[in-house]
Every structure is written in C-alpha cells, then in structure tokens.
Design an enzyme around this catalytic site. Sequence first.
Site, PDB file in Angstrom:
ATOM      1  N   GLU A 168     -28.785 -18.780  16.115  1.00  0.00           N
ATOM      2  CA  GLU A 168     -28.952 -19.943  17.256  1.00  0.00           C
ATOM      3  C   GLU A 168     -29.194 -21.299  16.992  1.00  0.00           C
ATOM      4  O   GLU A 168     -29.843 -21.328  15.890  1.00  0.00           O
ATOM      5  CB  GLU A 168     -29.999 -19.080  18.304  1.00  0.00           C
ATOM      6  CG  GLU A 168     -29.039 -18.249  18.981  1.00  0.00           C
ATOM      7  CD  GLU A 168     -30.154 -17.182  19.842  1.00  0.00           C
ATOM      8  OE1 GLU A 168     -28.703 -16.192  20.844  1.00  0.00           O
ATOM      9  OE2 GLU A 168     -31.093 -17.117  20.074  1.00  0.00           O
ATOM     10  N   CYS A 207     -33.251 -28.393  16.906  1.00  0.00           N
ATOM     11  CA  CYS A 207     -33.730 -26.960  15.973  1.00  0.00           C
ATOM     12  C   CYS A 207     -33.195 -26.282  15.484  1.00  0.00           C
ATOM     13  O   CYS A 207     -31.898 -25.475  15.930  1.00  0.00           O
ATOM     14  CB  CYS A 207     -34.273 -26.178  16.499  1.00  0.00           C
ATOM     15  SG  CYS A 207     -35.635 -24.790  16.481  1.00  0.00           S
ATOM     16  N   CYS A 247     -34.504 -13.237   9.679  1.00  0.00           N
ATOM     17  CA  CYS A 247     -35.435 -13.700   9.176  1.00  0.00           C
ATOM     18  C   CYS A 247     -36.304 -12.415   8.350  1.00  0.00           C
ATOM     19  O   CYS A 247     -36.493 -11.187   9.061  1.00  0.00           O
ATOM     20  CB  CYS A 247     -36.390 -13.862   9.682  1.00  0.00           C
ATOM     21  SG  CYS A 247     -37.894 -14.710   9.501  1.00  0.00           S
ATOM     22  N   CYS A 287     -42.690 -13.275  17.197  1.00  0.00           N
ATOM     23  CA  CYS A 287     -41.770 -14.127  17.068  1.00  0.00           C
ATOM     24  C   CYS A 287     -40.450 -13.252  17.219  1.00  0.00           C
ATOM     25  O   CYS A 287     -40.485 -12.294  16.972  1.00  0.00           O
ATOM     26  CB  CYS A 287     -41.264 -14.050  15.423  1.00  0.00           C
ATOM     27  SG  CYS A 287     -39.944 -15.564  15.276  1.00  0.00           S
ATOM     28  N   HIS A 297     -51.593 -19.836  13.501  1.00  0.00           N
ATOM     29  CA  HIS A 297     -51.222 -18.836  14.372  1.00  0.00           C
ATOM     30  C   HIS A 297     -52.998 -18.169  14.189  1.00  0.00           C
ATOM     31  O   HIS A 297     -53.397 -17.284  15.699  1.00  0.00           O
ATOM     32  CB  HIS A 297     -50.452 -17.674  14.388  1.00  0.00           C
ATOM     33  CG  HIS A 297     -49.335 -18.422  14.502  1.00  0.00           C
ATOM     34  ND1 HIS A 297     -49.222 -19.538  15.731  1.00  0.00           N
ATOM     35  CD2 HIS A 297     -48.174 -18.162  13.787  1.00  0.00           C
ATOM     36  CE1 HIS A 297     -47.305 -20.338  15.803  1.00  0.00           C
ATOM     37  NE2 HIS A 297     -46.957 -19.306  14.431  1.00  0.00           N
ATOM     38  N   CYS A 313     -39.910 -21.115  21.831  1.00  0.00           N
ATOM     39  CA  CYS A 313     -40.320 -21.377  20.668  1.00  0.00           C
ATOM     40  C   CYS A 313     -40.214 -19.679  20.239  1.00  0.00           C
ATOM     41  O   CYS A 313     -41.229 -19.333  21.091  1.00  0.00           O
ATOM     42  CB  CYS A 313     -41.491 -22.189  20.460  1.00  0.00           C
ATOM     43  SG  CYS A 313     -42.360 -22.386  18.513  1.00  0.00           S
TER      44      CYS A 313
END
Length: 394
Positions: free
Chosen positions: A119, A132, A139, A146, A254, A372
């Site tokens: 995407e 982006c 991943c 996420c 984070h 995000c």
Amino acid sequence: MTDQTPSAPITQDVMTLPRKLPQGGLTNIVGLTRAQLLDALVAAGTPERQAKMRVGQVWQWVYHWGVRDFAQMTNLAKDYRALLAANFEISLPEMVTRQVSSDGTRKYLVRIAGGHEVEVVYIPEEGRGTLCVSSQVGCTLTCSFCHTGTQKLVRNLTPGEIVGQLMLARDDLGEWPVQGAPKDETRLISNIVLMGMGEPLYNFENVRDAMKVVMDNEGLSLSRRRITLSTSGVVPEIARTAQEIGCLLAVSFHATTDEVRDRLVPINKRWNIETLLAALRDYPRLTNSERITFEYVMLAGVNDSDEDAHRLVKLIEGIPAKINLIPFNEWPGAPYKRSSNNRIHAFANIIHNAGYASPIRTPRGEDIMAACGQLKSATERGRKSRAQIAAETA
C-alpha cells in the site's frame, strides 16, 4: 509462572524471502541507477562512445516526461528506438485499487511481481504533498501498535518497485509535464517519506539505489532534504543512511524505558535505547537545520504520562531533534487505545517548554485505513479474516 508469549523477531527473518522475481525477458529500465543503465545499454549493443549521451536521453524521457513507449522518444533514431524496445521495458507496479479519503488522502493498493501487494499513501497538505512509500512486502518487526506489523514479511521491494510507487502516484495525479506547455513549478508530490510497509534499513541497498533515481535532478528531481527515511532503529545502518543516501532521518521511538520499548518496538531487544541514541548522536549529517525526527505514538496509559515526557526530554538532550506526536490510529483488534486530546497536549507542552518542537500529527485517511501504522494489504486482510471465520465455525 513464566510468560509463555513467544518473543517477536528482532532480526531480519531471511527464511521469509524465498520467492524469486521472474527471470529472463526484457530488462526494466525503472529503478536502474545511471551506472546500471549505462552498463545495460552497452550490453544491449549501444556503442560505448554514445552510451553516456543515450543514458541522459532515455533518463529524461522516462523520469522527466514520464514516457513509457520507446516510440515516443523522438530525439532517438528509429533503429535505436527499435533496439531499446527489443531489449527493455518501462514497467511500473500495477494499481489494483485507489481509495480517496474525505480529507483528500489517497491510498493505492499496488501489485508487484509475484502477485504480492503493498500500500502507498498520498497526503495533500497546504503547500506540500507527501507520498508515503513502502519498502517491503509486509514487515518483520511486529511492532505491537502497528497494523502492518501483524503480517509476515514476504520479500524486499526492488529499486524499480520503490521508484514505481512514485511514478504511479504521479500518473494518478497527472503530474508529468506536458511537452510544449509552459513550465509548471508546482509539485503535487513534493516530499517522500519511507514510512509505508516494511523497515527501509532492512532493505538498504535497494532503498539507496531507488533514492538515487528519485533525487537525480534531470528526472524526478526530489532533493535529499525532501526525503525522510523512518527506521525502528537498525543501528548498524544508521550512519550509512547519511553517507550513502543523505536524506533526513526519522526514528520510531515511542517509549522512554527499555521495558516499554521492548514491548512496543521489539527491535529494541537487540539495539536498546542507549545504543540507538548513541548512534543518533553520531549521525554524520546532524545539524539544527537537519534535525532527527522522533516519532512517538500516543498510547493511553502506556507511554503518555508526564513522567514519560520529562524522561524523553532528558534522553534526547544534545540531539538536534523534533518530536512528532502521533495520536494512535486504532484498527480492528488493536491492543491499545488512543491517548485523550488533553493528555496529548499536556505531553506536548512539556516537550515544547524544554525547547523542542512537538507538533501533534493530524490523523489523515483514517476512514480508508490509510493512517500511520494502518497499512496492510487488502489480500492480507482478506486472508486473515477468512482464517478467523474458519476458526470460528470449526
């Protein structure tokens, strides 16, 4: 009683990269660096004394004008155009679906060689437009907040597949210049962020070569300071990013303690906060004008206390930086909740009062799952939902 939860992978899982790209056939020009294109043209029969000039001509047709048909390269002789067509192609990933959010954000589902999908998101803003871009199919990092991290890594994207995402978006936006028309300096895509699917520094060489193509000033012509690479903290590759790409750096941070970051960003188990910050302090391009961006997703009751804010300020002391505070973009089944607006603003004020910019990112494209941390291919979502249905009916 010991915790039986399997620990998340913290290194590149090379066993998930077995699929090979199609071999043989025509060579795709998209994604070749100038040096690679030179070698390919010579190998195809271009006289060496002409090769450098031919690279410049082909490069401008492909990357400045957006031409996909060699027959349209009118400053080349017909027999040379025939030679190119016999040996090369100008091929982009296939756009499968295109969704447009109520805020103007566009999300593209893109199919690449082997039938895999990634995407890509375009975010229009006042005075700029940001694309982006994804660097891997899936991943391997499994960051727990996420959505992209909930699917397995399939393979790295090639330079052509990375550059192709930009070219495909420019097609959709109608951004290629028109020959003979007055020059239009407006850039609908003015910035690229390598923050899509995947960890760019686990695909370093391909990302580097793709960005060389993107930054070339005779083609797509995006300056290095318009490109931001976001890493979760692959420490050995951080210095190379400055030396071999030269783009701006963002870090998915984070958390302010190793205990919390181990849970949120499992790569921290390999390169902890202290090790990561040491690499950032040594970042070769670090200046006040080229600050490191610390990305910090705001999770209610997890990392959003005043104590966290004060710890964060202490941790990054001496690093030219800005802190991007990201309200958590919830997705179905997400294990966290978004911090309240009051909590986010209180956190931001502490950072701002310490002298750091602390913008709060406005969530974009949430209605099309383009925000995000929400990227995950439709095929993967469908596969998971079918598996869930099967489990529920068993």
